[in-house]
Write an enzyme that holds these catalytic residues in place. Sequence first.
Site, PDB file in Angstrom:
ATOM      1  N   ASP A  16       0.829  -1.210   0.000  1.00  0.00           N
ATOM      2  CA  ASP A  16       0.000   0.000   0.000  1.00  0.00           C
ATOM      3  C   ASP A  16       0.867   1.265   0.000  1.00  0.00           C
ATOM      4  O   ASP A  16       1.957   1.275   0.578  1.00  0.00           O
ATOM      5  CB  ASP A  16      -0.903  -0.022   1.246  1.00  0.00           C
ATOM      6  N   TRP A  21       3.006   7.945  -2.455  1.00  0.00           N
ATOM      7  CA  TRP A  21       4.423   8.079  -2.821  1.00  0.00           C
ATOM      8  C   TRP A  21       4.543   8.980  -4.055  1.00  0.00           C
ATOM      9  O   TRP A  21       5.394   9.872  -4.105  1.00  0.00           O
ATOM     10  CB  TRP A  21       4.995   6.690  -3.107  1.00  0.00           C
ATOM     11  N   ASN A  64     -10.572  -2.768  -6.533  1.00  0.00           N
ATOM     12  CA  ASN A  64      -9.759  -1.837  -7.336  1.00  0.00           C
ATOM     13  C   ASN A  64     -10.371  -1.516  -8.712  1.00  0.00           C
ATOM     14  O   ASN A  64     -10.017  -0.521  -9.341  1.00  0.00           O
ATOM     15  CB  ASN A  64      -8.332  -2.368  -7.533  1.00  0.00           C
ATOM     16  N   SER A 192      -8.280  -5.291   4.673  1.00  0.00           N
ATOM     17  CA  SER A 192      -8.850  -4.973   3.359  1.00  0.00           C
ATOM     18  C   SER A 192      -9.210  -6.202   2.524  1.00  0.00           C
ATOM     19  O   SER A 192      -8.847  -6.302   1.354  1.00  0.00           O
ATOM     20  CB  SER A 192      -7.887  -4.079   2.558  1.00  0.00           C
TER      21      SER A 192
END
Length: 251
Positions: A16, A21, A64, A192
């Site tokens: 994750d 980032w 996703n 998750s």
Amino acid sequence: MNETTRIPSHVAIIMDGNGRWARRRGKERYEGHMAGMDALRATVRNAAEYGVGYLTVYAFSTENWGRPQHEVDALMHLICKGVEMETPALAEQGVRVLILGDKSRFSPEVLDALDRIENRTAQGKRMTLILALNYSSRNEIAAAARKLARKAAAGEIDPDQITEQSFGEALYTAGIPDPDLVIRTSGEYRLSNFLLWQASYAEFYFTDTLWPDFDKAEFDKAMREYASRDRRYGLVKSEPEGQTAPQDGKA
Ligand code: FPP
């Protein structure tokens, strides 16, 4: 777990923080995923060097698909090209690749790439790399329930004979040992929808480090932390003569 060296036999990682980032560097999210791919490549090598037997990574969850289409497309492209590019090196390292999840939603191009990497690395003996793709634990558990219900309806099994073991064998992870260590990066403390059944006795390691920054030093830290844990499996602490594990074969 390997009891003498306290190396986990199976490490599972929730990779994750790619998006954060990238944002912190003024980059696009897909650039974070590309950097995440580099971290994955390095982690595969590090895990294999430690003698980890199975490394499972959560690369794309069923949830996703709900991301913006351009990000889903970028991830599919990365997965497709990534597996193609990495196949020779993985085969050379003796890493066998397995796909965990419901493959039915992938495009023919992605499916081909996934089938190719599974076939071309099938002889790998050093480590098994499991890519969780279009995976979610609840989906997996519901699929296992449907499978067993169909067998019961056909008279092939007696519902009263369904056990934890036979249920586990109906999951996508049949034949794969449960994870000993689950790592999640980026300072989030959630599972998750990842390996809910299989992680029942896993140790958890959380780090604030974002996935693209998860390097060898970070992996070493997680392994040291794991080695210091006292796993009791619901039993009492420090029984003599190796009495700390249950009798059902769980490592
Ligand atoms: C989570 O970060 C990461 C992902 C959803 C994708 C991870 C995929 C890879 C590292 C590439 C895998 C490639 C192959 C070939 C298996 P996030 O986007 O949720 O980060 P954020 O929480 O900071 O937004």
